[in-house]
Write a protein that holds these residues in place. Structure first.
Motif, PDB file in Angstrom:
ATOM      1  N   UNK B 262      37.273  36.251  50.190  1.00 37.20           N
ATOM      2  CA  UNK B 262      36.489  36.439  51.423  1.00 37.20           C
ATOM      3  C   UNK B 262      37.440  37.339  52.493  1.00 37.20           C
ATOM      4  N   UNK B 263      36.661  38.209  52.944  1.00 41.70           N
ATOM      5  CA  UNK B 263      37.287  39.180  53.930  1.00 41.70           C
ATOM      6  C   UNK B 263      37.391  38.539  55.361  1.00 41.70           C
ATOM      7  N   UNK B 264      38.739  38.542  56.083  1.00 40.41           N
ATOM      8  CA  UNK B 264      38.552  37.761  57.372  1.00 40.41           C
ATOM      9  C   UNK B 264      37.744  38.310  58.177  1.00 40.41           C
ATOM     10  N   UNK B 265      37.460  39.791  58.166  1.00 38.55           N
ATOM     11  CA  UNK B 265      36.679  40.117  59.008  1.00 38.55           C
ATOM     12  C   UNK B 265      35.187  39.842  58.780  1.00 38.55           C
ATOM     13  N   UNK B 266      34.853  39.360  58.102  1.00 39.30           N
ATOM     14  CA  UNK B 266      33.344  38.856  57.530  1.00 39.30           C
ATOM     15  C   UNK B 266      32.489  39.666  56.557  1.00 39.30           C
ATOM     16  N   UNK B 267      31.708  39.290  56.415  1.00 40.64           N
ATOM     17  CA  UNK B 267      30.504  40.104  55.579  1.00 40.64           C
ATOM     18  C   UNK B 267      30.774  40.045  54.025  1.00 40.64           C
ATOM     19  N   UNK B 268      31.846  40.154  53.719  1.00 39.49           N
ATOM     20  CA  UNK B 268      32.312  40.288  52.181  1.00 39.49           C
ATOM     21  C   UNK B 268      32.869  38.798  51.682  1.00 39.49           C
ATOM     22  N   UNK B 269      32.285  38.303  50.677  1.00 40.88           N
ATOM     23  CA  UNK B 269      32.829  37.042  50.089  1.00 40.88           C
ATOM     24  C   UNK B 269      31.650  36.597  49.272  1.00 40.88           C
ATOM     25  N   UNK B 270      32.369  35.364  48.558  1.00 41.80           N
ATOM     26  CA  UNK B 270      31.241  34.501  47.628  1.00 41.80           C
ATOM     27  C   UNK B 270      31.994  33.336  47.499  1.00 41.80           C
ATOM     28  N   UNK B 271      31.133  32.268  47.732  1.00 40.28           N
ATOM     29  CA  UNK B 271      31.557  30.874  47.658  1.00 40.28           C
ATOM     30  C   UNK B 271      32.203  30.609  46.135  1.00 40.28           C
ATOM     31  N   UNK B 272      31.716  31.399  45.276  1.00 37.77           N
ATOM     32  CA  UNK B 272      32.152  31.118  44.019  1.00 37.77           C
ATOM     33  C   UNK B 272      33.591  31.695  43.951  1.00 37.77           C
ATOM     34  N   UNK B 273      34.146  32.593  44.574  1.00 37.15           N
ATOM     35  CA  UNK B 273      35.646  32.953  44.685  1.00 37.15           C
ATOM     36  C   UNK B 273      36.197  31.827  45.436  1.00 37.15           C
ATOM     37  N   UNK B 274      35.556  31.105  46.568  1.00 43.04           N
ATOM     38  CA  UNK B 274      36.401  30.195  47.137  1.00 43.04           C
ATOM     39  C   UNK B 274      36.591  29.210  46.294  1.00 43.04           C
ATOM     40  N   UNK B 275      35.816  28.932  45.312  1.00 43.15           N
ATOM     41  CA  UNK B 275      36.035  27.545  44.257  1.00 43.15           C
ATOM     42  C   UNK B 275      37.449  27.953  43.598  1.00 43.15           C
ATOM     43  N   UNK B 276      37.488  29.350  43.176  1.00 45.43           N
ATOM     44  CA  UNK B 276      38.572  29.644  42.284  1.00 45.43           C
ATOM     45  C   UNK B 276      39.926  29.801  43.151  1.00 45.43           C
ATOM     46  N   UNK B 277      39.497  30.105  44.446  1.00 40.38           N
ATOM     47  CA  UNK B 277      40.660  29.980  45.270  1.00 40.38           C
ATOM     48  C   UNK B 277      41.326  28.340  45.521  1.00 40.38           C
ATOM     49  N   UNK B 278      40.236  27.646  45.698  1.00 40.92           N
ATOM     50  CA  UNK B 278      40.856  26.046  45.879  1.00 40.92           C
ATOM     51  C   UNK B 278      41.682  25.851  44.567  1.00 40.92           C
ATOM     52  N   UNK B 279      41.116  26.163  43.305  1.00 40.43           N
ATOM     53  CA  UNK B 279      41.721  25.837  42.230  1.00 40.43           C
ATOM     54  C   UNK B 279      43.094  26.307  42.015  1.00 40.43           C
ATOM     55  N   UNK B 280      43.078  27.809  42.418  1.00 33.11           N
ATOM     56  CA  UNK B 280      44.408  28.478  42.472  1.00 33.11           C
ATOM     57  C   UNK B 280      45.539  27.725  43.223  1.00 33.11           C
ATOM     58  N   UNK B 281      45.105  27.112  44.577  1.00 32.61           N
ATOM     59  CA  UNK B 281      46.032  26.653  45.361  1.00 32.61           C
ATOM     60  C   UNK B 281      46.353  25.091  44.660  1.00 32.61           C
ATOM     61  N   UNK B 282      45.481  24.725  44.271  1.00 30.65           N
ATOM     62  CA  UNK B 282      45.738  23.024  43.538  1.00 30.65           C
ATOM     63  C   UNK B 282      46.740  23.218  42.406  1.00 30.65           C
TER      64      UNK B 282
END
Lengths: 508, 319
Positions: B262-282
């Motif tokens: 997800x772009x910090x400036x907004x508009x672009x992003x997908x919760x599906x990506x966020x799920x992956x992001x969380x797993x990557x960090x974990x």
């Protein structure tokens, strides 16, 4: 006589005390194309923004379909059936064409989710209906500006408003697309829609308009049928104020020596397109034109703020490079920018700090600023420009507009420029301050500094310029010498009326 | 015109490029990890992993929604702490229905916290970063006031069901349900489109005649509820509450959102990506644990990941 759809009565709008619209009237009949005409700052965009809910009028009434209407925000305007295609587009660059066009009016399925199939079907129908073909799934940012403009128009059309405001819709369009848009407009009016149209291209006004209303300096001038007037009449209605006696007499001695020259300046998106001009010693050159035809970009390009693709900048016969503003300043080019608040001053900082910032290196004592030299320097500038201040340690925003602008100028003069560019130097300052500014420019020019001013105020251009370079769509469409300089002549070039046409008009 | 007969181009890859790259990265990382840890690809490990990241994913969904509007919320951790404490304080461990009311009240508290953020930001026309910095202090402070020291206990049956019920699948079911709702919201509803559009160009959306403030307000409110879900889950998981539990959630949720594309400036992003992001960090944290790296270094590492993800996004934009 057809039925009246819109009537705006006694509309007044002030911005920070400055009257932008003064008791103006404006009305439209159903099914007509109504052109709104006037110079820069006449109040055209302001009244349309009031109509579309972006601004709120301070006084006056709006009647839509014979009913009194209150329009507080764009949402209410849309509910009434008023929609506007803005000069600055309202597309979201990150979304696709179809997402933008159907934003907030997407067809939905039973679950309340967007029905993508229906969107695709509807957009295809709309594209076929209006003959505007775009790739619906393309991201808007990837589209050229002309396609974006068409997408914006389609976005308004699918909302099916009764009254459509088009604020310079053709500025980015090619000939073929303009013809297409005109065809769409004719179809719309045939179906009882009403169009309000702003264009700075006179030929378009006469090609598409039914009636025209002219504003001047925020006042209503007249409304008439386009078929009853010709281009000369229209220009005459738009111009013609009395010249105020605030300009210095033009009795500077102008040498033949060329002290500043640019050759074939070209930027990446043709906002500045093959621009060449020169300035003689003692001369003031003005850049004029209607808003957004590349004047500011030209000045920014010369001072290193707007990147150039090619071209030469020559000071006193020596070719210099202006890749960034540091280089430009080093080479003796100074810019007094159009927006002093965001580009010229650090409003919260002391006047002294503002004045000294661009020439700090000249008053160093070892590593540190020589504060004694700095205060001497500041008082000399304050005195020289007659800046009215309390203390030099007061913040810049404690000053009036005119004095703020003098601080910007003082800051630039401290770099001892050989060329000084003024971008809209007197916008929003009072008459007395304007007069002082003109005198300063006059004396700078006499001292041998190349003075170049861009102004959208034609009276100022006529009052100050020894020569005027008029810009149209990024090019210089004409250079006017002393006695040729007149409002009408400038307006003709500014509207891109060709030389041939111009001469024919003169003899007629 | 030949444009009409031309088949519509397929934009699937172009639109979802970021998400695809993130998932490829996630799977490559999983493969690498499995070399060091032969128990990695086991059901038990995945159950464990999901339980660990579940609260963070909930908070990150909220953060993603907010960042899509071009905003940011630093108070989400405060809301997690507050709801965590409220949930435990209200629970009666032994009454048969003692969990129903506390869960409802907790969700409402989360909602109200989000409503407060949304109101102040839209009505006061204030910058989200400042407002939520302040409300974070309020929420965390309130949590500490109610429970100065970690403790309490949860309704036993409820706690067990939430973390290990339905053959251990209940966190997965809850996760999938919420994920589907959130993703439909962002990608398939008018609300979601508007949300992104606001992140793209707020002024333009207003000019289009859309109630910008209402959409922003709702976004913060929804994020509040998602944080309450995280707070409740944490109560069940720890069988207690801790007013200090929220302190890393704001930063972590921003990291997962940004790593998720997800772009910090907004508009672009997908919760599906966020799920992956969380797993990557974990998984990275999991690895560092496995190698016995101190948890202090884990913070340093996470900071580095955030910087890297932001830089990649910036490069992406330029290119």
């Amino acid at each position: 006589m057809s039925e009246q759809i819109l009537k705006m009565v006694n509309i007044t709008k002030r911005f920070a005390g400055i009257v932008a619209l003064d008791q103006v009237h404006f009305s439209c009949n159903r099914g007509e194309v109504h052109v709104l005409a006037g110079e820069n700052g006449a109040g055209k965009s302001t009244i349309l923004k009031i109509l579309s809910g972006i601004y709120k009028a301070d006084e006056g009434e709006i009647y839509f379909n014979d009913k009194k209407a209150t329009i507080k925000n764009p949402e209410q305007a849309q509910k009434l059936g008023i929609a506007m295609v803005f000069q600055e587009l309202t597309l979201i660059g990150e979304l696709t064409v179809s997402e933008n066009i159907y934003l907030s009016i997407e067809p939905k399925n039973k679950l309340g989710l967007i029905d993508q199939k229906a969107v695709n079907k509807q957009i295809q129908t709309a594209m076929d209906k209006y003959g505007i073909y775009l790739e619906p799934d393309e991201i808007v940012n990837n589209l050229p500006i002309a396609k974006q403009q068409l997408a914006e128009i389609l976005k308004i059309l699918v909302r099916d408003p009764d009254l459509i405001i088009l604020d310079e819709p053709t500025s980015a369009l090619a000939r073929k697309e303009v013809d297409q848009l005109f065809q769409i407009i004719r179809n719309l009016t045939a179906n009882g829609k009403t169009i309000i149209f702003i264009s700075h291209r006179l030929e378009e006004v006469f090609a598409i308009g039914d009636r025209v209303t002219v504003f001047k300096d925020g006042r209503f001038v007249d409304t008439c049928n386009i078929c009853d007037i010709n281009e000369d009449d229209l220009i005459r209605m738009m111009v013609g104020r009395s010249l105020q006696n605030i300009f210095p007499h033009k009795n500077r001695k102008i040498d033949n020596e060329i002290i500043f020259e640019v050759r074939l300046l070209l930027d990446h998106d043709k906002k500045v397109n093959d621009v060449s001009f020169n300035v003689h010693r003692g001369e003031i050159l003005c850049v004029a034109g209607l808003q957004g035809h590349g004047q500011s970009e030209l000045l920014n390009a010369i001072s290193g703020l707007h990147p150039l693709k090619s071209g030469e900048v020559i000071i006193s016969g020596k070719k210099i490079s202006v890749k960034n503003s540091g280089q430009a300043i080093e080479n003796g080019i100074a810019l007094v920018p159009a927006d002093r608040k965001s580009q010229g001053l650090m409003l919260e900082l002391a006047i002294q700090h503002n004045l000294s910032i661009s020439s700090l290196g000249k008053r160093l004592k070892g590593l540190f600023i020589d504060s004694k030299a700095e205060s001497i320097f500041c008082s000399s500038i304050v005195e020289q420009l007659a800046i009215k201040i309390g203390k030099v340690t007061n913040p810049a925003n404690s000053l009036s507009g005119g004095n703020q602008q003098k601080v910007v100028l003082g800051k630039e003069l401290a770099t001892n420029p050989k060329v000084i560019l003024f971008d809209e130097p007197t916008r929003g300052i009072d008459v007395e301050a304007k007069r002082e500014f003109y005198n300063i420019m006059d004396s700078l020019a006499s001292q041998g500094v190349a003075v170049i001013m861009n102004s959208s105020d034609l009276m100022e251009v006529i009052g100050m310029a020894d020569r005027v370079a008029v810009m149209y769509e990024g090019r210089i469409s004409g250079i006017l010498q002393k006695e040729e300089i007149s409002e009408e002549a400038i307006m003709r070039y500014a509207m891109g009326i060709t030389e041939k046409y111009f001469e024919a008009g003169e003899t007629a | 015109m030949n444009v009409t007969v031309k088949k519509r181009k397929n934009y699937f890859v172009q639109r979802n490029l970021r998400t695809i790259i993130i998932y490829v990265f996630l799977f490559v990382m999983m493969l690498v990890v499995s070399i060091f840890n032969d128990k990695f690809f086991t059901l038990g490990n995945f159950k464990n992993l999901l339980r660990t990241v579940f609260p963070l994913i909930m908070v990150s969904f909220g953060q993603t929604l907010i960042i899509l509007t071009g905003g940011i919320d630093l108070s989400l951790g405060g809301i997690v702490a507050l709801t965590n404490v409220v949930c435990v304080v209200l629970m009666k461990p032994d009454s048969p229905t003692g969990f129903i009311l506390p869960v409802i009240v907790t969700l409402v508290i989360g909602l109200l916290a989000g409503v407060l953020n949304g109101l102040v930001i839209t009505r006061g026309r204030l910058a989200p970063i400042i407002v939520t910095l302040a409300t974070d202090a309020i929420f965390s402070g309130a949590a500490l006031y109610m429970m100065p020291n970690p403790g309490g206990s949860v309704h036993r049956a409820f706690g067990k069901f939430l973390t290990r019920g339905i053959g251990g699948a209940s966190p997965l079911i809850l996760f999938l349900t919420i994920f589907i709702v959130v993703r439909c919201l962002t990608n398939r509803t008018s609300f979601g489109r508007t949300l992104r559009a606001i992140g793209g160009n707020e002024g333009a959306v207003y000019s289009t005649g859309i109630k910008v403030d209402r959409v922003k307000f709702l976004t913060y409110a929804i994020a509040g509820v998602l944080c309450a879900v995280a707070g409740i889950f944490l109560s069940a998981q720890m069988n207690s509450a801790d007013a200090a539990i929220g302190k890393n959630y704001a930063m972590n949720s921003i990291t997962t959102t940004v790593v998720g594309g997800t772009a910090m400036s907004g508009a672009i992003g997908d919760p599906l990506g966020t799920v992956a992001g969380a797993f990557i960090i974990a998984i990275i944290n999991n690895m560092l644990n496995l190698f016995g790296v101190s948890s202090f270094y884990q913070f340093v590492f996470q900071g580095l990941i955030l910087v890297a993800a932001l830089s990649l996004n910036a490069l992406n934009k330029k290119g």
